[in-house]
Design a protein around this motif. Sequence first.
Motif, PDB file in Angstrom:
ATOM      1  N   THR A  91      15.345  -8.291  -2.255  1.00  0.00           N
ATOM      2  CA  THR A  91      15.518  -9.347  -1.526  1.00  0.00           C
ATOM      3  C   THR A  91      15.654  -9.670  -0.105  1.00  0.00           C
ATOM      4  O   THR A  91      15.464 -10.645   0.636  1.00  0.00           O
ATOM      5  N   SER A  92      15.748  -8.455   0.404  1.00  0.00           N
ATOM      6  CA  SER A  92      16.212  -8.483   1.920  1.00  0.00           C
ATOM      7  C   SER A  92      14.649  -8.151   2.699  1.00  0.00           C
ATOM      8  O   SER A  92      14.762  -8.464   3.912  1.00  0.00           O
ATOM      9  N   LEU A  93      13.782  -8.048   2.091  1.00  0.00           N
ATOM     10  CA  LEU A  93      12.647  -7.780   2.590  1.00  0.00           C
ATOM     11  C   LEU A  93      11.659  -9.089   2.693  1.00  0.00           C
ATOM     12  O   LEU A  93      11.564  -9.768   1.820  1.00  0.00           O
ATOM     13  N   ASP A  94      10.788  -9.130   3.582  1.00  0.00           N
ATOM     14  CA  ASP A  94       9.867 -10.132   3.652  1.00  0.00           C
ATOM     15  C   ASP A  94       8.875 -10.238   2.655  1.00  0.00           C
ATOM     16  O   ASP A  94       8.404  -9.114   2.396  1.00  0.00           O
ATOM     17  N   ARG A  95       8.832 -11.345   1.984  1.00  0.00           N
ATOM     18  CA  ARG A  95       7.917 -11.400   0.381  1.00  0.00           C
ATOM     19  C   ARG A  95       6.515 -11.035   0.723  1.00  0.00           C
ATOM     20  O   ARG A  95       5.878 -10.206   0.406  1.00  0.00           O
ATOM     21  N   ARG A  96       5.853 -11.567   1.867  1.00  0.00           N
ATOM     22  CA  ARG A  96       4.395 -11.469   2.142  1.00  0.00           C
ATOM     23  C   ARG A  96       4.446 -10.170   2.839  1.00  0.00           C
ATOM     24  O   ARG A  96       3.431  -9.241   2.127  1.00  0.00           O
ATOM     25  N   ALA A  97       5.167  -9.338   3.462  1.00  0.00           N
ATOM     26  CA  ALA A  97       4.949  -8.099   3.921  1.00  0.00           C
ATOM     27  C   ALA A  97       5.174  -7.023   2.700  1.00  0.00           C
ATOM     28  O   ALA A  97       4.526  -6.208   2.657  1.00  0.00           O
ATOM     29  N   LEU A  98       5.964  -7.331   1.711  1.00  0.00           N
ATOM     30  CA  LEU A  98       6.007  -6.611   0.540  1.00  0.00           C
ATOM     31  C   LEU A  98       5.091  -6.624   0.114  1.00  0.00           C
ATOM     32  O   LEU A  98       4.671  -5.352  -0.601  1.00  0.00           O
ATOM     33  N   ALA A  99       4.481  -7.605  -0.415  1.00  0.00           N
ATOM     34  CA  ALA A  99       3.299  -7.880  -1.138  1.00  0.00           C
ATOM     35  C   ALA A  99       2.144  -6.993  -0.773  1.00  0.00           C
ATOM     36  O   ALA A  99       1.409  -6.164  -1.387  1.00  0.00           O
ATOM     37  N   ALA A 100       2.308  -7.034   0.779  1.00  0.00           N
ATOM     38  CA  ALA A 100       0.941  -6.541   1.229  1.00  0.00           C
ATOM     39  C   ALA A 100       1.087  -5.110   1.146  1.00  0.00           C
ATOM     40  O   ALA A 100       0.133  -4.083   0.994  1.00  0.00           O
ATOM     41  N   TYR A 101       2.192  -4.344   1.740  1.00  0.00           N
ATOM     42  CA  TYR A 101       2.605  -3.174   1.513  1.00  0.00           C
ATOM     43  C   TYR A 101       2.656  -2.378   0.176  1.00  0.00           C
ATOM     44  O   TYR A 101       1.875  -1.458  -0.122  1.00  0.00           O
ATOM     45  N   ALA A 102       2.739  -3.244  -0.889  1.00  0.00           N
ATOM     46  CA  ALA A 102       2.792  -2.856  -2.293  1.00  0.00           C
ATOM     47  C   ALA A 102       1.240  -2.731  -2.609  1.00  0.00           C
ATOM     48  O   ALA A 102       0.950  -1.839  -3.356  1.00  0.00           O
ATOM     49  N   SER A 103       0.526  -3.708  -2.187  1.00  0.00           N
ATOM     50  CA  SER A 103      -1.046  -3.515  -2.377  1.00  0.00           C
ATOM     51  C   SER A 103      -1.414  -2.317  -1.718  1.00  0.00           C
ATOM     52  O   SER A 103      -2.401  -1.628  -2.334  1.00  0.00           O
ATOM     53  N   VAL A 104      -1.122  -1.936  -0.605  1.00  0.00           N
ATOM     54  CA  VAL A 104      -1.450  -0.550   0.056  1.00  0.00           C
ATOM     55  C   VAL A 104      -1.215   0.602  -0.850  1.00  0.00           C
ATOM     56  O   VAL A 104      -1.842   1.528  -0.891  1.00  0.00           O
ATOM     57  N   ALA A 105       0.211   0.216  -1.203  1.00  0.00           N
ATOM     58  CA  ALA A 105       0.755   1.422  -2.014  1.00  0.00           C
ATOM     59  C   ALA A 105      -0.040   1.995  -3.308  1.00  0.00           C
ATOM     60  O   ALA A 105      -0.033   2.855  -3.740  1.00  0.00           O
ATOM     61  N   SER A 106      -0.355   0.579  -3.914  1.00  0.00           N
ATOM     62  CA  SER A 106      -1.237   0.597  -5.201  1.00  0.00           C
ATOM     63  C   SER A 106      -2.491   1.465  -5.047  1.00  0.00           C
ATOM     64  O   SER A 106      -2.938   2.409  -5.749  1.00  0.00           O
TER      65      SER A 106
END
Length: 118
Positions: A91-106
């Motif tokens: 929860t300390s991370l920006d949710r939009r950025a986390l979703a984007a980086y998780a997509s790249v990680a996928s």
Amino acid sequence: PTDTPLQALIFMNDVTFVEAARFLGQRMLKDGGGLPEDRLRYGFRLALGRAPSEAEQQVLRDSLHYHLDYFTSRAKEIDAFLGVGESAPDTSLDRRALAAYASVASMLLNMDEMVTKQ
């Protein structure tokens, strides 16, 4: 059948892989440095054990920009994506950025080089 990139991402991956991608995305954001370029290289190295070529780095950049744009004004999709699995997102991370980086990680976790022993 998938209508959005998010549905496609979840459809083509087991819950475990979606959750693993989120954790890799979190590491990219928290431990990868302050610049997107550094974070992308860090995630690539964690997943594949080597630095990306310039062409691979460009693909990572393009994917990150695409997903950052995609998740703009899509709070429900961010919540759905980050809610996959049993563990809660950081929860300390920006949710939009986390979703984007998780997509790249996928994308990284689904590369042939990642899943094929040669």
